[in-house]
Design a protein around this motif. Structure first.
Motif, PDB file in Angstrom:
ATOM      1  N   LYS A   1       0.844  -1.211   0.000  1.00  0.00           N
ATOM      2  CA  LYS A   1       0.000   0.000   0.000  1.00  0.00           C
ATOM      3  C   LYS A   1       0.871   1.250   0.000  1.00  0.00           C
ATOM      4  O   LYS A   1       0.575   2.236  -0.690  1.00  0.00           O
ATOM      5  N   GLU A   2       1.942   1.198   0.808  1.00  0.00           N
ATOM      6  CA  GLU A   2       2.806   2.387   0.898  1.00  0.00           C
ATOM      7  C   GLU A   2       3.510   2.649  -0.436  1.00  0.00           C
ATOM      8  O   GLU A   2       3.597   3.793  -0.897  1.00  0.00           O
ATOM      9  N   VAL A   3       3.981   1.562  -1.054  1.00  0.00           N
ATOM     10  CA  VAL A   3       4.667   1.749  -2.340  1.00  0.00           C
ATOM     11  C   VAL A   3       3.658   2.235  -3.390  1.00  0.00           C
ATOM     12  O   VAL A   3       3.948   3.132  -4.182  1.00  0.00           O
ATOM     13  N   ALA A   4       2.463   1.651  -3.346  1.00  0.00           N
ATOM     14  CA  ALA A   4       1.434   2.055  -4.314  1.00  0.00           C
ATOM     15  C   ALA A   4       1.129   3.555  -4.158  1.00  0.00           C
ATOM     16  O   ALA A   4       1.007   4.295  -5.146  1.00  0.00           O
ATOM     17  N   ASN A   5       1.041   3.969  -2.921  1.00  0.00           N
ATOM     18  CA  ASN A   5       0.772   5.368  -2.636  1.00  0.00           C
ATOM     19  C   ASN A   5       1.871   6.270  -3.200  1.00  0.00           C
ATOM     20  O   ASN A   5       1.612   7.267  -3.877  1.00  0.00           O
ATOM     21  N   ALA A   6       3.116   5.868  -2.949  1.00  0.00           N
ATOM     22  CA  ALA A   6       4.249   6.644  -3.471  1.00  0.00           C
ATOM     23  C   ALA A   6       4.216   6.636  -4.998  1.00  0.00           C
ATOM     24  O   ALA A   6       4.504   7.643  -5.650  1.00  0.00           O
ATOM     25  N   PHE A   7       3.847   5.501  -5.556  1.00  0.00           N
ATOM     26  CA  PHE A   7       3.761   5.368  -7.018  1.00  0.00           C
ATOM     27  C   PHE A   7       2.785   6.399  -7.575  1.00  0.00           C
ATOM     28  O   PHE A   7       3.095   7.169  -8.468  1.00  0.00           O
ATOM     29  N   GLU A   8       1.597   6.415  -6.983  1.00  0.00           N
ATOM     30  CA  GLU A   8       0.573   7.337  -7.505  1.00  0.00           C
ATOM     31  C   GLU A   8       1.024   8.790  -7.354  1.00  0.00           C
ATOM     32  O   GLU A   8       0.914   9.582  -8.289  1.00  0.00           O
ATOM     33  N   ASN A   9       1.556   9.101  -6.156  1.00  0.00           N
ATOM     34  CA  ASN A   9       1.966  10.488  -5.923  1.00  0.00           C
ATOM     35  C   ASN A   9       3.107  10.922  -6.824  1.00  0.00           C
ATOM     36  O   ASN A   9       3.206  12.081  -7.209  1.00  0.00           O
ATOM     37  N   THR A  10       3.977   9.988  -7.163  1.00  0.00           N
ATOM     38  CA  THR A  10       5.158  10.366  -7.945  1.00  0.00           C
ATOM     39  C   THR A  10       4.881  10.393  -9.442  1.00  0.00           C
ATOM     40  O   THR A  10       5.385  11.257 -10.146  1.00  0.00           O
TER      41      THR A  10
ATOM     42  N   PHE B   1      -0.858   9.808 -16.184  1.00  0.00           N
ATOM     43  CA  PHE B   1       0.589   9.641 -16.058  1.00  0.00           C
ATOM     44  C   PHE B   1       1.261  10.971 -16.369  1.00  0.00           C
ATOM     45  O   PHE B   1       0.977  11.593 -17.393  1.00  0.00           O
ATOM     46  N   THR B   2       2.168  11.414 -15.481  1.00  0.00           N
ATOM     47  CA  THR B   2       2.714  12.765 -15.619  1.00  0.00           C
ATOM     48  C   THR B   2       3.988  12.818 -16.463  1.00  0.00           C
ATOM     49  O   THR B   2       4.570  13.879 -16.637  1.00  0.00           O
ATOM     50  N   GLY B   3       4.435  11.666 -16.968  1.00  0.00           N
ATOM     51  CA  GLY B   3       5.685  11.654 -17.745  1.00  0.00           C
ATOM     52  C   GLY B   3       5.552  12.388 -19.055  1.00  0.00           C
ATOM     53  O   GLY B   3       4.452  12.743 -19.481  1.00  0.00           O
TER      54      GLY B   3
END
Ligand code: BGC
Length: 926
Positions: free
Chosen positions: A674-683, A690-692
């Motif tokens: 969950k924490e990694v997923a959260n960081a994924f979405e925020n980043t 997708f912000t790339g």
């Protein structure tokens, strides 16, 4: 007749009729008994704690199992009533597969007999199964008294391609005398290298290039052969041909690990019991003799074999030969650091022969043959030759426009065999210590007077010895060709380990490729043991790296101490897939620690949950922004891919923990995910976008399939994905990592018609594109070749690479409609989604751990017909996509709910029926 006599007669005939018919009605015995990952009566078995499986008969009397009893004994006479090794007693359980043996400790060489019976749903006990057996191999190094034996070939080896040493193949022999007839004999054997063994002039087995490929610095697999019938009273001889193979050949890359400088050695132990009860053991040791002056002059996996018939040594493998002029051998003791363990999956064998061959062109003294199928193995050539001439045998996967060979994609692999004739006449030759990936064969140097004939060449197809497990077919010939290309691609690349490609100077166990293909592979072929064996090699390799690294390839000959997201995850994803497909929990037990350690590798590379590490990324995505080699990594940023796989692997570890009852760890890894997923979405995402710099299908596919976004943003990301696909005019835009997720994501979104459109696209990039260009296997690139533009300019351009075949999973799960709902297909979902723009029928069948399951649909005269087979002891949910429950016919009668078949869901899209095991034909009006 007196009345009482009459009654006695009637009653006694009733009794005898009853006992006769009751006897007749005995519940049928279970069948198809197997050990561990599907072995049938194995000898030289690897596991002293096996699991036991069986199947229930397809019979009116048997819907399910309510209890079982297995018994194991050291002799058949003790069964079933006096099992001295283990009696499970009656266990109330539906389990029919992977029941753990919990009896006495079993030892090397021990032969075990076993039987099983079960109780059906009415509590009636079945007959006992037939007795099956397994016999253990040599389980521990201490069982070996033999020594590694061979000649020092490093000293007179020659320098080959890239200056790698080419060791001359060895011929080794040892004569011995037996004073009595033989009661039984076992040959335990392996090599640092690859071997072919003969006893008294006869081939002991038809194994190809045993013992196969493991991380030799950890473990070398051993083979066991029953050689009782090969031996005789009096003089005998054991003879071994030995070559470098994976051990000290160029494929090992000369790293210290496999040691290109080390001369190959054989290790063998022939254990004989004579009729008088006495025992004799023949060991490989300093008493053996050897020569390198035999007909196989050189042999390498990449570069091919050279055979000179002038060096043939008549009778050398029989006792009618004097080896006094041969050299003494050198020996090495076995070391404790390298485990000798019985091979845990089947060897490579010659599996089929391609005889339908065409002559493409004949030039002066050279002729090209087309085998019409890109294949892997060796040729069998039967050609007229003149004494002293050299026949050159070259290979290629396709031709250039001018009809000559396209071999740029073999890169440095010479892939050429030579045969030097000893006399005039027809020679017959098939190489022994190499293999090739090819569709075309060129012969030159044959008898100039002879007119080439199509019978000169046959293709011997080789792969690990597994059998078909599933079938898929449909009404569309290109879809069927795709299925054929997928299954050829699989067989061609399962050469003891799962390889990326079979022809160029790689043929390595690339983990990313394997990770995407394993479900499709397991559906089509019985590859359970093949995968678990390779996973053991993966664990051994990982254990060298205390930070949890799983290298790109297993066995790891590159040794560059690097890990890639989407590649190392094979150590998590493949065990999870195997568990779901087979229901075998031991694959999770064996690999759980490896999976955790791989997640810890991500952790060691991550800052704020974003790992900074190497990645091949969405390898070979079409239309990359950058051209040339840098473009191979596609446009989805590696940081996004690293983070996505970090989250996904953590998620799978939490699921494994749940299955294994590790509740605390389940929570820990779920939280991490969950924490990694959260960081994924925020980043990487903003409000579902997708912000790339460049939008890619794969960035959305990973985010959606790995469940990395909040529900409200996930819906937006799904829309963005559809937008991306629309922009590509319904073409896929994905590489190795994105492609297998595309059908799953579109399916979850209900975008089945869109997936059909993408799958049936004819133009680049698409699956049918390569078929339109003549492909008979899956290609490495979406644009490996086109009739208009020719070959992709990069030499990394294999025409036999299975990764894009991962769509096979969607074909059988959704087009034909057969998927597992509970591990091992204990419960299946039959849910075909027809699309009549493309298809009017499709079917798939599968040999599940419980027996055959199948789904077959067709649409004819406005009627939808679905035939379903549900294996005994399982149940199914059948989704009917047309009509209504009111007009549903089941086996010819209007639907009526019974205890066996019920309506469980209905809406305007489809309705769902639950059924128990059996065969059903459903029919509705469109
Ligand atoms: C292999 C692949 C592999 C890739 C990784 C290639 O050379 O053939 O299939 O996954 O490298 O980048």
């Amino acid at each position: 007749m007196k009345l009482e006599y009459f009654f006695v007669l009637v009653i006694s005939s009733i009794i005898s009729f009853c006992s006769f018919s009751c006897e007749k009605k005995n519940v049928e015995a279970p069948y198809a008994l197997t050990i561990s990952e599907g072995f049938i009566n194995p000898i030289g078995f690897y596991d002293s704690r096996p699991t036991l499986s069986w199947k229930l008969p397809v019979s009116e009397q048997v819907k399910s199992q309510t209890a079982y009893q297995v018994v194991l004994a050291s002799s058949e006479e003790l069964l079933p009533n006096n099992p001295d090794l283990w009696d499970s007693n009656k266990q109330d359980s539906e389990q029919v597969s992977f029941v753990k043996y919990q009896g006495k400790v079993l030892e090397s060489r021990q032969k075990v007999y076993w039987q099983v019976r079960y109780w059906n749903e009415n509590g009636k006990v079945s007959e006992w199964s037939e007795a099956n057996t397994f016999e253990l191999g040599l389980l521990h190094n201490i069982d070996w008294k033999a020594k590694w034996t061979g000649l020092d070939t490093a000293k007179d080896s020659i320098k080959g391609v890239r200056k790698f040493l080419m060791h001359k193949p060895q011929y080794l022999r040892k004569g011995f005398t037996l004073p009595n007839h033989v009661k039984s004999a076992r040959l335990y054997i392996t090599a640092k290298g690859i071997f072919d063994v003969h006893l008294n002039g006869k081939n002991v087995s038809d194994d190809v290039m045993p013992p196969g490929w493991t991380p030799y610095n950890h473990r070398i697999e051993t083979l066991t052969y029953n050689v009782t019938d090969f031996l005789e009273i009096g003089k005998n001889v054991i003879a071994v041909e030995l070559a470098t193979g994976w051990h000290s050949g160029r494929i090992s890359r000369g790293k210290a690990l496999y040691d290109n400088f080390a001369s190959p050695k054989v290790l063998c132990q022939l254990e004989i019991t004579l009729k008088d009860g006495s025992k004799q053991t023949i060991l490989s040791d300093e008493s053996w003799k050897g020569t390198t002056n035999g007909p196989i002059r050189l042999a390498g996996i990449y570069d091919g074999e050279t055979y000179n018939a002038n060096f043939e040594i008549p009778n050398w493998s029989t006792s009618n030969f004097d080896d006094v002029s041969w050299q003494n051998v050198e020996v090495e003791p076995i070391s404790d650091d390298v485990q000798l363990e019985p091979k845990r999956h089947t060897t490579v064998k010659n599996k089929t022969i391609i005889k339908d061959v065409e002559i493409v062109s004949v030039k002066e003294n050279s002729v090209i043959f087309n085998l019409k199928q890109n294949m892997v193995g060796i040729p069998n050539v039967k050609v007229p030759m003149k004494k002293g001439d050299t026949l050159t045998i070259r290979f290629s996967e396709m031709l250039l426009n001018d009809g000559t060979f396209y071999t740029t994609n073999y890169r440095s692999a010479q892939s050429t065999d030579y045969y030097i004739a000893a006399a005039d006449g027809i020679i017959e030759y098939k190489p022994k210590f190499t293999f090739h990936g090819f569709q075309f064969v060129e012969l030159s140097g044959f008898d100039k007077e002879a007119k080439p004939e199509t019978t000169w060449v046959e293709g011997i197809v080789q792969h690990s010895d597994f059998e078909k497990n599933g079938t898929f077919t449909s009404s569309h010939h290109k879809l069927n060709q795709l299925q054929s290309n997928i299954t050829w691609g699989l067989r061609d690349n399962f050469f003891d380990v799962p390889t990326d490609c079979p022809q160029r100077d790689e043929r390595l166990g690339w983990t990313g490729d394997a990770q995407v293909i394993s479900p499709t592979a397991m559906f089509n072929y019985n590859t359970h043991a093949f995968w678990t064996a390779w996973l053991q090699s993966m664990r051994e390799t990982q254990s060298e790296h205390n930070n949890g690294l799983i290298p790109f390839i297993i066995p790891d000959v590159l040794q560059n101490n690097n890990g890639s997201s989407g590649w190392g995850d094979a150590g998590v994803i493949i065990p999870w897939d195997i568990y779901n497909i087979t229901g075998d929990i031991s694959v999770l037990e064996e690999n759980y620690d490896m999976s955790k350690k791989w997640v810890s590798y991500y952790q060691s590379k991550a800052e704020n949950y974003i790992p900074n590490m190497y990645s091949f990324a969405d390898w070979l995505q079409p239309y990359p922004e950058k051209t040339g080699k840098i473009g191979n990594r596609g446009d989805t940023p590696k940081e996004l891919i690293n983070t996505a796989y970090f989250a996904h692997s953590a998620h799978l570890v939490s699921k494994m923990a749940r299955v294994l009852g590790k509740t605390e760890e389940e929570k820990i890894y779920k939280k991490l995910y969950k924490e990694v997923a959260n960081a994924f979405e925020n980043t990487f995402f903003d409000n579902g976008k997708f912000t790339g710099k460049k939008q890619t299908q794969t960035s959305y596919l990973l985010a959606i399939y790995f469940d990395l976004l909040k529900p409200e943003t996930k819906v937006k990301a799904q829309k963005q994905l559809l937008e991306e696909i629309k922009n590509a005019n319904n073409h896929l835009g994905t590489g190795f990592l994105g492609t297998p997720l595309l059908p799953k994501v579109l399916d979850d979104m209900g975008e089945i018609d869109l997936m059909y459109k993408i799958l049936f696209k004819e133009t680049y990039p698409s699956w049918f594109y390569s078929i339109n260009q003549g492909a008979t296997t899956m290609w490495e690139r979406w644009n490996s070749f086109s009739k208009a533009e020719g070959y992709n300019p990069q030499s990394m351009n294999s025409l036999n690479h299975y990764a894009y075949g991962a769509v096979g999973q969607w074909m059988y799960e959704r087009i034909a409609g057969i998927a597992s709902l509970e591990p091992g297909y204990k419960k299946i979902r039959i849910a075909p989604i027809p699309n009549t723009d493309f298809l009017n029928s499709a079917s798939a069948s599968l040999n599940t751990p419980y027996g055959k399951a199948s789904s077959s649909w067709k649409i004819e005269n406005k009627t939808f017909q679905l035939e379903v087979v549900v294996a005994p002891n399982t149940s199914a949910e059948v989704h009917i996509p047309y009509g209504s429950i009111e007009n549903l016919y089941v086996n010819g009668n209007l639907f009526k709910a019974t205890s066996n078949i019920k309506l469980i869901h209905s809406d305007k899209e489809f309705f769902v029926i639950s059924v128990n095991s059996g065969t059903y034909k459903f029919q509705t009006k469109l």
